[in-house]
Design a protein around this motif. Sequence first.
Motif, mmCIF file in Angstrom:
data_model
loop_
_atom_site.group_PDB
_atom_site.id
_atom_site.type_symbol
_atom_site.label_atom_id
_atom_site.label_comp_id
_atom_site.label_asym_id
_atom_site.label_seq_id
_atom_site.Cartn_x
_atom_site.Cartn_y
_atom_site.Cartn_z
ATOM 1 N N TRP A 104 0.799 -1.219 0.000
ATOM 2 C CA TRP A 104 0.000 0.000 0.000
ATOM 3 C C TRP A 104 0.838 1.278 0.000
ATOM 4 O O TRP A 104 0.649 2.145 -0.858
ATOM 5 N N HIS A 105 1.743 1.444 0.943
ATOM 6 C CA HIS A 105 2.466 2.714 1.073
ATOM 7 C C HIS A 105 3.345 3.000 -0.142
ATOM 8 O O HIS A 105 3.367 4.128 -0.643
ATOM 9 N N GLN A 106 4.032 2.000 -0.624
ATOM 10 C CA GLN A 106 4.861 2.174 -1.815
ATOM 11 C C GLN A 106 3.982 2.491 -3.028
ATOM 12 O O GLN A 106 4.312 3.370 -3.835
ATOM 13 N N SER A 107 2.867 1.807 -3.160
ATOM 14 C CA SER A 107 1.961 2.042 -4.287
ATOM 15 C C SER A 107 1.330 3.424 -4.211
ATOM 16 O O SER A 107 1.106 4.067 -5.243
ATOM 17 N N LYS A 108 1.043 3.896 -3.000
ATOM 18 C CA LYS A 108 0.458 5.227 -2.852
ATOM 19 C C LYS A 108 1.445 6.304 -3.300
ATOM 20 O O LYS A 108 1.061 7.255 -3.985
ATOM 21 N N GLU A 109 2.706 6.151 -2.954
ATOM 22 C CA GLU A 109 3.719 7.097 -3.418
ATOM 23 C C GLU A 109 3.801 7.087 -4.940
ATOM 24 O O GLU A 109 3.920 8.136 -5.574
ATOM 25 N N GLN A 110 3.709 5.900 -5.521
ATOM 26 C CA GLN A 110 3.727 5.764 -6.974
ATOM 27 C C GLN A 110 2.488 6.426 -7.588
ATOM 28 O O GLN A 110 2.591 7.118 -8.609
ATOM 29 N N ALA A 111 1.325 6.236 -6.984
ATOM 30 C CA ALA A 111 0.089 6.849 -7.487
ATOM 31 C C ALA A 111 0.185 8.367 -7.467
ATOM 32 O O ALA A 111 -0.219 9.045 -8.425
ATOM 33 N N ILE A 112 0.730 8.914 -6.396
ATOM 34 C CA ILE A 112 0.895 10.372 -6.286
ATOM 35 C C ILE A 112 1.814 10.876 -7.386
ATOM 36 O O ILE A 112 1.539 11.910 -8.015
ATOM 37 N N GLU A 113 2.885 10.140 -7.654
ATOM 38 C CA GLU A 113 3.825 10.524 -8.714
ATOM 39 C C GLU A 113 3.164 10.448 -10.091
ATOM 40 O O GLU A 113 3.333 11.339 -10.926
ATOM 41 N N ILE A 114 2.390 9.408 -10.330
ATOM 42 C CA ILE A 114 1.715 9.232 -11.623
ATOM 43 C C ILE A 114 0.672 10.313 -11.852
ATOM 44 O O ILE A 114 0.588 10.914 -12.921
ATOM 45 N N LEU A 115 -0.151 10.586 -10.844
ATOM 46 C CA LEU A 115 -1.283 11.499 -11.003
ATOM 47 C C LEU A 115 -0.877 12.976 -10.971
ATOM 48 O O LEU A 115 -1.560 13.816 -11.545
ATOM 49 N N LYS A 116 0.194 13.288 -10.260
ATOM 50 C CA LYS A 116 0.703 14.668 -10.186
ATOM 51 C C LYS A 116 -0.393 15.692 -9.858
ATOM 52 O O LYS A 116 -0.540 16.699 -10.540
ATOM 53 N N LEU A 117 -1.154 15.405 -8.823
ATOM 54 C CA LEU A 117 -2.219 16.313 -8.399
ATOM 55 C C LEU A 117 -1.631 17.384 -7.487
ATOM 56 O O LEU A 117 -0.889 17.076 -6.562
#
Length: 172
Positions: free
Chosen positions: A139-152
């Motif tokens: 979860w935590h690693q994937s969340k960091e990746q999601a934040i990087e991908i989405l760039k919100l």
Amino acid sequence: MVAARLSFKRILLINLPTIIDIEASGFGPHSYPIEVGVVRQDGNRFCKLIKPFEDWTYWDQEAEKVHGISHSLLTKTGISGVQACLELNAFLASSEVYCDGWVVDLPWINKLFSRAGISMSFRVSSLEMILKSHQMERWHQSKEQAIEILKLSRHRASNDALIIQKTFELTY
């Protein structure tokens, strides 16, 4: 005749959950919802600022620093709590929605619907109810990746809901 070998990629079909997130006037028991954001499993998004009811007066400056929503912005551009409930019911119908902060988000949603005098047409459950152990581990690693991908750029309810949904997808 030469036999051709076809290479097939395994396609993983994920039923993404509908995610709801709430921003509130503070962190304690006197706080109330000021913004609701939803990303449905089909990708459609909903986000509304909620004008506080007259008897909702608690305001925490520290919470404002986190979500960046001022009290004056709410009173100028927020919709009524009643309207927010009606629109949420229409947007979500009888679906099940999930949140990652169930212990705080559910009481805020309940407070909104209770104060508006409207029954919720949808059900709210904790995201942990549908996460498998391998997803929790990632979860935590994937969340960091999601934040990087989405760039919100803004910390807001619908952006948070989208990050949570994308994180869920990436944990597979």
